[in-house]
Structures are given as C-alpha cells and as structure tokens.
Design a protein around this motif. Structure first.
Motif, short mmCIF file in Angstrom:
data_model
loop_
_atom_site.label_atom_id
_atom_site.label_comp_id
_atom_site.label_asym_id
_atom_site.label_seq_id
_atom_site.Cartn_x
_atom_site.Cartn_y
_atom_site.Cartn_z
N LEU A 108 0.84 -1.20 0.00
CA LEU A 108 0.00 0.00 0.00
C LEU A 108 0.87 1.25 0.00
CD1 LEU A 108 -2.68 1.50 0.21
CD2 LEU A 108 -2.62 1.14 2.69
N GLN A 109 1.92 1.26 0.80
CA GLN A 109 2.81 2.42 0.86
C GLN A 109 3.48 2.66 -0.49
OE1 GLN A 109 3.05 4.59 3.54
NE2 GLN A 109 4.01 5.80 1.91
N THR A 110 3.85 1.58 -1.17
CA THR A 110 4.45 1.71 -2.50
C THR A 110 3.47 2.37 -3.46
OG1 THR A 110 5.86 -0.23 -2.18
CG2 THR A 110 5.43 0.43 -4.44
N GLU A 111 2.21 1.94 -3.41
CA GLU A 111 1.19 2.53 -4.27
C GLU A 111 0.96 4.00 -3.92
OE1 GLU A 111 -0.46 1.38 -6.88
OE2 GLU A 111 0.66 -0.52 -6.83
N LEU A 112 0.97 4.32 -2.63
CA LEU A 112 0.80 5.72 -2.22
C LEU A 112 1.96 6.59 -2.69
CD1 LEU A 112 -0.55 5.15 1.41
CD2 LEU A 112 -1.82 6.18 -0.49
N ASP A 113 3.16 6.05 -2.61
CA ASP A 113 4.33 6.79 -3.08
C ASP A 113 4.25 7.03 -4.59
OD1 ASP A 113 5.31 6.79 -0.51
OD2 ASP A 113 6.68 5.11 -0.81
N LYS A 114 3.82 6.01 -5.33
CA LYS A 114 3.67 6.16 -6.78
C LYS A 114 2.60 7.22 -7.10
CE LYS A 114 5.00 1.46 -8.14
NZ LYS A 114 4.50 0.18 -8.73
N LEU A 115 1.52 7.20 -6.32
CA LEU A 115 0.46 8.17 -6.54
C LEU A 115 0.96 9.59 -6.29
CD1 LEU A 115 -2.49 8.81 -7.19
CD2 LEU A 115 -3.03 8.38 -4.76
N ASP A 116 1.74 9.77 -5.22
CA ASP A 116 2.31 11.08 -4.93
C ASP A 116 3.22 11.53 -6.07
OD1 ASP A 116 1.02 11.31 -2.55
OD2 ASP A 116 2.71 10.63 -1.32
N THR A 117 4.00 10.60 -6.59
CA THR A 117 4.88 10.92 -7.72
C THR A 117 4.08 11.34 -8.94
OG1 THR A 117 6.57 9.38 -6.91
CG2 THR A 117 6.70 10.02 -9.23
N SER A 118 3.00 10.60 -9.22
CA SER A 118 2.15 10.91 -10.37
C SER A 118 1.49 12.28 -10.21
CB SER A 118 1.07 9.83 -10.54
OG SER A 118 1.66 8.58 -10.84
N ARG A 119 1.03 12.58 -9.01
CA ARG A 119 0.39 13.88 -8.77
C ARG A 119 1.40 15.02 -8.91
NH1 ARG A 119 -3.16 11.92 -3.53
NH2 ARG A 119 -5.06 11.30 -4.67
N SER A 120 2.61 14.81 -8.41
CA SER A 120 3.66 15.84 -8.55
C SER A 120 4.00 16.05 -10.02
CB SER A 120 4.91 15.42 -7.78
OG SER A 120 4.65 15.34 -6.39
N PHE A 121 4.09 14.94 -10.76
CA PHE A 121 4.40 15.03 -12.18
C PHE A 121 3.28 15.77 -12.92
CE2 PHE A 121 4.35 13.03 -16.49
CZ PHE A 121 5.55 13.57 -16.94
N ARG A 122 2.03 15.49 -12.54
CA ARG A 122 0.91 16.17 -13.18
C ARG A 122 0.97 17.68 -12.91
NH1 ARG A 122 -3.83 18.47 -13.22
NH2 ARG A 122 -5.52 17.67 -14.54
N MET A 123 1.28 18.05 -11.68
CA MET A 123 1.38 19.48 -11.35
C MET A 123 2.48 20.14 -12.18
SD MET A 123 0.90 19.37 -7.19
CE MET A 123 1.27 21.14 -7.05
N ASP A 124 3.58 19.43 -12.37
CA ASP A 124 4.67 19.96 -13.19
C ASP A 124 4.22 20.13 -14.64
OD1 ASP A 124 7.57 20.64 -13.52
OD2 ASP A 124 7.50 18.89 -14.85
N GLN A 125 3.47 19.14 -15.14
CA GLN A 125 2.96 19.24 -16.51
C GLN A 125 1.96 20.39 -16.64
OE1 GLN A 125 3.99 17.15 -19.26
NE2 GLN A 125 5.57 16.96 -17.67
N GLU A 126 1.16 20.60 -15.63
CA GLU A 126 0.21 21.71 -15.64
C GLU A 126 0.94 23.06 -15.70
OE1 GLU A 126 -2.87 22.29 -15.87
OE2 GLU A 126 -4.01 20.47 -15.39
N ARG A 127 2.02 23.16 -14.94
CA ARG A 127 2.79 24.41 -14.96
C ARG A 127 3.38 24.67 -16.35
NH1 ARG A 127 4.36 22.73 -9.70
NH2 ARG A 127 6.19 21.68 -10.56
N GLN A 128 3.91 23.60 -16.94
CA GLN A 128 4.48 23.76 -18.27
C GLN A 128 3.40 24.09 -19.30
OE1 GLN A 128 7.64 21.00 -19.52
NE2 GLN A 128 7.54 20.09 -17.46
N LEU A 129 2.22 23.48 -19.15
CA LEU A 129 1.12 23.76 -20.07
C LEU A 129 0.70 25.23 -19.94
CD1 LEU A 129 -0.99 22.83 -22.12
CD2 LEU A 129 -2.43 22.09 -20.19
N GLU A 130 0.65 25.73 -18.74
CA GLU A 130 0.27 27.12 -18.54
C GLU A 130 1.31 28.06 -19.16
OE1 GLU A 130 -1.86 30.31 -17.84
OE2 GLU A 130 -2.55 28.24 -17.54
#
Length: 255
Positions: A46-68
């Motif tokens: 479960l912790q591994t999945e949570l860590d991956k989710l955090d990574t995915s969310r951080s990556f999405r935020m980075d992509q959003e910044r670049q898109l803006e």
C-alpha cells in the motif's frame, strides 16, 4: 516389576502430553509472526502505491505548470503576430505559434493520460485500504484467540509439570535415570510398546526370549536398535483399541 512398568507408562503418557503442549505453544509465536509478516507485506504494498500516486500527482502538477507556460507563450505569439510589419516576421511568429500550440496539445493529451492513471491508482489504493482494514481486524481477532489458547496451554503445561513430579516419585531411581536419558535423545519418547514382536518406535524385531520376558512383565528391556525402554503393549489393552471405541476423556486445555 509390573508396578514400575505401570509407573513408567503413566510417566511416558504424561510426557507425551507435555511434548504435545510444548509443540502447540511453540506453534503460536510462529503463527503470530506469519500474520505480522502478511500484514507488513500488505502495508508495504500500500505504501508503494501511495508513493507512486504522490509521484504521479507531482508530475501532473509539473505538466500543468508547463502547459500554462505554453498557453502564455501562445497568447504572446498571437499578440506579436498582430504587431509584425513584414511577411518574414509574420512567418516566423506563425511558425513559433504553431510549434507551441502542438506542444500544448500534446501535453494536454499527456495530462489526460496521467489523470486516468491517477484515477486507477486511487481506486486500487481504496481497494487495498479496505483489504488492509479487514486484514488488521482479522489479525487482531486471531491474536486475541491465540493469546487465550496460549494462556490455557500454559496453565495446562504447569499443571502437567506438577503432576509429572509426583509420577517420578513412584519410579526407582535407576529406571528413572535411564528413562530420562533415553527420552532426551529420543525426542521426548523413552518408553514404548512392543507389538507383534516389534518395537513400535523403530519397527525392529525383538528377540524371542526378551519378548517372552516382556509379556510376563519380568523385565524392562532396551531396544537393541533405537535404545528405548520397552514394555509389552498387551499390558495396556486400551492402547490397542480403535480410537472410537476408547472411553472419551474429559476435554483438556488446548484440545
């Protein structure tokens, strides 16, 4: 001699019970460790999945910044196009606008894929959290059950040890010393029956003369193969009865 045989038989019966209780007590910590390992394994997953989710969310935020940033660049390019004075400048500004627009469109598509992956991860985590909650409850209930069994077995073991002390007092010291020595090297079993002229521990044949003496309860012999002390099984006929025909004993701790 018969009284010594009977006393040793009672002692061996008690020691078999002690060995059985010891094995049950020894199995409890192993069972607890198995459950704890299963729980830790699921928690780690479960912790591994949570860590991956955090990574995915951080990556999405980075992509959003670049898109803006790309959208801002598109707006700037449009403003510049309206201000150019030569065809050459117009072509350059239009190429820059088209390139940035393609990058923005591609990034928007990637963000959509990331959103799908995040949604799948969130559903997977929710299911894992539910499973983990069920497992924790199951482990808690099982630990409580094992603790009760352990307490009951411990009481039975202490009582059996006290009873053993009273049984040893009825055995002549030479026989008792030999029994204890044989029992320690024989896995807790030092006094065994002879049936069909064979030692029931190692299945080796017993000499005819020895067998006759055992039947007459004249001696306590030693098996020439395994070294255990022997008695004739016919002295205790209840042992030869099928389990369903034996008188039922009162239930005891751990059974």
């Amino acid at each position: 001699m018969k009284d010594q045989i009977e006393a040793l038989h009672r002692l061996q019966t008690q020691d078999r019970r002690l060995v059985s209780i010891e094995r049950k007590l020894g199995a409890i910590p192993r069972r607890k460790q198995e459950m704890e390992r299963d729980l830790e394994k699921l928690e780690a997953m479960l912790q591994t999945e949570l860590d991956k989710l955090d990574t995915s969310r951080s990556f999405r935020m980075d992509q959003e910044r670049q898109l803006e940033e790309e959208r801002e660049q598109i707006r700037s390019s449009r403003t510049r196009i309206s201000q150019v004075k030569t065809p050459r400048e117009l072509n350059a500004a239009q190429r820059e606008l088209d390139s940035t627009r393609r990058l923005a469109d591609k990034r928007q598509t990637e963000i959509g894929g990331i959103d799908e992956a995040i949604a799948e991860a969130e559903a997977r985590i929710k299911a894992m959290e539910g499973g983990l909650s069920d497992l924790r409850e199951s482990v808690r209930a099982e630990l409580e059950r094992l603790e009760k069994i352990e307490a009951k077995l411990t009481r039975s073991y202490k009582k059996a040890r006290r009873n053993r002390g009273s049984l040893t007092e009825k055995i002549d010291k030479p026989h008792l010393r030999r029994y204890e020595r044989v029992r320690k090297r024989g896995g807790g079993i030092g006094f065994v029956a002879v049936r069909d002229r064979r030692c029931t521990a190692c299945k080796m044949a017993v000499a005819h003369q020895t067998y006759v003496a055992l039947r007459n309860a004249e001696i306590i012999a030693l098996c020439e193969s395994c070294g255990r002390m022997l008695y004739w099984g016919g002295l205790f006929p209840d042992e030869d009865k099928p389990e369903e025909t034996k008188p039922k004993a009162a239930p005891s701790a751990g059974e």
